[in-house]
Design an enzyme around this catalytic site. Structure first.
Site, PDB file in Angstrom:
ATOM      1  N   LYS A  19       0.839  -1.212   0.000  1.00 50.33           N
ATOM      2  CA  LYS A  19       0.000   0.000   0.000  1.00 50.33           C
ATOM      3  C   LYS A  19       0.868   1.254   0.000  1.00 50.33           C
ATOM      4  CE  LYS A  19      -2.950   0.770   3.590  1.00 50.33           C
ATOM      5  NZ  LYS A  19      -2.815   2.153   4.101  1.00 50.33           N
ATOM      6  N   ASP A 311       1.746  -1.255  11.913  1.00 50.35           N
ATOM      7  CA  ASP A 311       0.442  -1.689  11.380  1.00 50.35           C
ATOM      8  C   ASP A 311       0.141  -3.149  11.706  1.00 50.35           C
ATOM      9  OD1 ASP A 311      -0.023   0.809  10.346  1.00 50.35           O
ATOM     10  OD2 ASP A 311       0.664   0.316   8.320  1.00 50.35           O
TER      11      ASP A 311
HETATM   12  C1  S3P Z   1       2.383   4.789   6.309  1.00 47.59           C
HETATM   13  C2  S3P Z   1       2.881   5.155   7.526  1.00 47.59           C
HETATM   14  C3  S3P Z   1       2.338   4.687   8.805  1.00 47.59           C
HETATM   15  C4  S3P Z   1       1.393   3.498   8.619  1.00 47.59           C
HETATM   16  C5  S3P Z   1       0.450   3.703   7.471  1.00 47.59           C
HETATM   17  C6  S3P Z   1       1.231   3.890   6.187  1.00 47.59           C
HETATM   18  C7  S3P Z   1       3.024   5.306   5.086  1.00 47.59           C
HETATM   19  O1  S3P Z   1       1.630   5.735   9.412  1.00 47.59           O
HETATM   20  O2  S3P Z   1       0.667   3.270   9.804  1.00 47.59           O
HETATM   21  O3  S3P Z   1      -0.409   2.599   7.345  1.00 47.59           O
HETATM   22  O4  S3P Z   1       2.770   4.766   3.988  1.00 47.59           O
HETATM   23  O5  S3P Z   1       3.813   6.265   5.194  1.00 47.59           O
HETATM   24  P1  S3P Z   1       2.345   6.812  10.400  1.00 47.59           P
HETATM   25  O6  S3P Z   1       3.282   7.593   9.589  1.00 47.59           O
HETATM   26  O7  S3P Z   1       1.235   7.646  10.941  1.00 47.59           O
HETATM   27  O8  S3P Z   1       3.016   5.977  11.454  1.00 47.59           O
END
Ligand code: S3P
Length: 429
Positions: A19, A311
């Protein structure tokens, strides 16, 4: 919906694409000059939010069902959207776009669903304002809708991050790429580094020394061919299921193993799970992972590993319900500001199924092993809570009813089909 049942899981699946990388492939493709192609793009709701958002900003993006093709417009070629842009459930989209739009000479409003409209944005807005951005939340709050007004120019920043967050880091990097001069961003803990890696892939320059990132703007990026590996955060559900279900063996093909994301593999190993790597591709940072049923020991999960598995913590909590002893998860207060408060959601929903799990200020305490029983649970609209509860439901013969099961489409639209396939001993390739 009534959750699926299985006595064991066997077979081979290709989990959906990563993702984080899929979002960024659209963003970098739009901001680069020339054409970018993306193969194995994640066809989940969150990534479509990013794709549609950039189409609204005048970026031609074509999809032939296999490959996404983006006609890059450069940092100076985005166009104002006709109306506020709907970002749905995606925190990554809204936060990274704030950094991108901060440097643009037009006004954009971004809004989301009820969950996204409750998520904190000051973590991005405050440092962006230090860079000269004109960005504000809804009615003097920090919450979406977020309006990003045009700014004459952005200044570089020297910023010590108060939270460990790849989204905040990435938003600031996108703004820094458009500022005149050198920005320095110091991370609280090292978080996923896909933004930094993709800047290099797209021909830009960024340096990282331990937790200090240095980037000089303005830069010009060049379109690339991106091939997205499978998402270890999606693989995590089957890594867990394979380890805790009896007589199981699951092969997960082409899983991304960027070291900033592999905390769950370290935890599984420390717990005593059997995980084998094959077909490792160092260039692509991917490998096939085979997991087998294992006897597990409790562990303590804290400190700098937390951003490497943030996550995965709901599914790791389920894993811990089947491990011998007391598992302690701490330093994970960030879980409170995800799609739901994942500390409360994980503890309360798993308690409904008989787990011995206690929420704390910054994590969870889980005693195991505990047999689970049936019940009525809810994803609370959070994809990762929904998928964790489906794996939990495999541990009991009793019926488990899941409310808001449709949330899984955010990151893994075929999740329930893949569970059913493995329950029959089949393949999804
Ligand atoms: C992500 C960063 C994370 C993660 C999210 C995806 C990203 O969030 O929890 O699902 O793609 O940069 P945070 O930056 O808030 O920790």
């Amino acid at each position: 919906m009534k959750l699926k049942k299985a006595t064991h899981l066997k077979g081979t699946i290709a989990v959906p694409a990563d993702k984080s990388i899929s979002h960024r492939s659209i963003m970098f493709g739009a901001l680069a000059e020339g054409t970018t192609t993306v193969r194995n793009f994640l066809r989940g709701e969150d990534c479509y939010s990013t794709l549609h958002a950039f189409q609204s900003l005048g970026v031609p993006i074509h999809d032939d069902g296999q490959t996404i093709t983006i006609e890059g417009q450069g940092f100076n070629g985005l166009k104002p959207a006709d109306e506020p842009i709907d970002i749905g459930n995606s925190g990554t989209t809204i936060r990274l776009m704030m950094g991108i739009l901060a440097g643009q000479p037009f006004t954009t409003t971004l809004f989301g669903d009820d969950s996204l409209n409750r998520r904190p944005m000051n973590r991005v807005m405050l440092p962006l304002r230090e860079m000269g951005a004109n960005v504000r939340g809804h009615e003097q709050t920090e919450f979406p809708p977020i309006t990003i007004n045009s700014t004459a120019s952005l200044h570089p920043i020297n910023y010590q991050m108060p939270v460990a967050s790849a989204q905040v880091k990435s938003a600031l990097i996108f703004a820094a790429l458009q500022a005149q001069g050198t920005s320095t961003i110091i991370e609280k803990e090292t978080s996923r580094n896909h933004t930094e890696e993709m800047i290099r892939q797209f021909g830009g320059v960024i340096t990282t020394q331990v937790k200090t990132i240095t980037v000089t703007g303005p830069q010009t990026l060049q379109g690339q061919e991106v091939v997205v590996p499978g998402d270890i955060s999606s693989a995590a559900f089957f890594l867990t299921a394979g380890a805790i279900m009896p007589e199981s063996e699951i092969v997960l093909k082409n899983v991304g193993i960027n070291p900033t994301r592999t905390g769950i593999l370290d935890v599984l190993e420390e717990m005593g799970a059997s995980i084998a790597f094959s077909n490792q591709d160092d260039q692509n940072q991917s490998a096939d992972l085979t997991v087998q049923s294992s006897t597990l020991q409790a562990v303590t999960i804290a400190g700098d590993i937390i951003p490497r598995l943030i996550d995965e913590l709901p599914i790791i909590a389920l894993l811990a319900t089947q491990a011998h002893g007391k598992t302690v998860i701490k330093d994970a207060e960030e879980l409170k500001v995800k799609e739901t408060n994942r500390i409360d959601a994980t503890a309360e929903e798993l308690t409904k199924l008989g787990a011995d799990i206690t929420p704390t200020e910054d994590g969870l305490i889980i005693n195991g092993p505990t047999p689970l029983h049936g019940g009525r649970v809810s994803s609370r609209g959070d994809h990762r809570i929904g998928m964790m509860l489906q794996i939990a439901a495999l541990l009991t013969d009793e019926e488990v009813e899941l409310e808001k099961a449709e949330a899984v489409a955010v990151s893994y639209p075929d999740f329930f089909e893949d569970v059913a396939r493995l329950a029959k001993g089949g393949n999804s390739e």
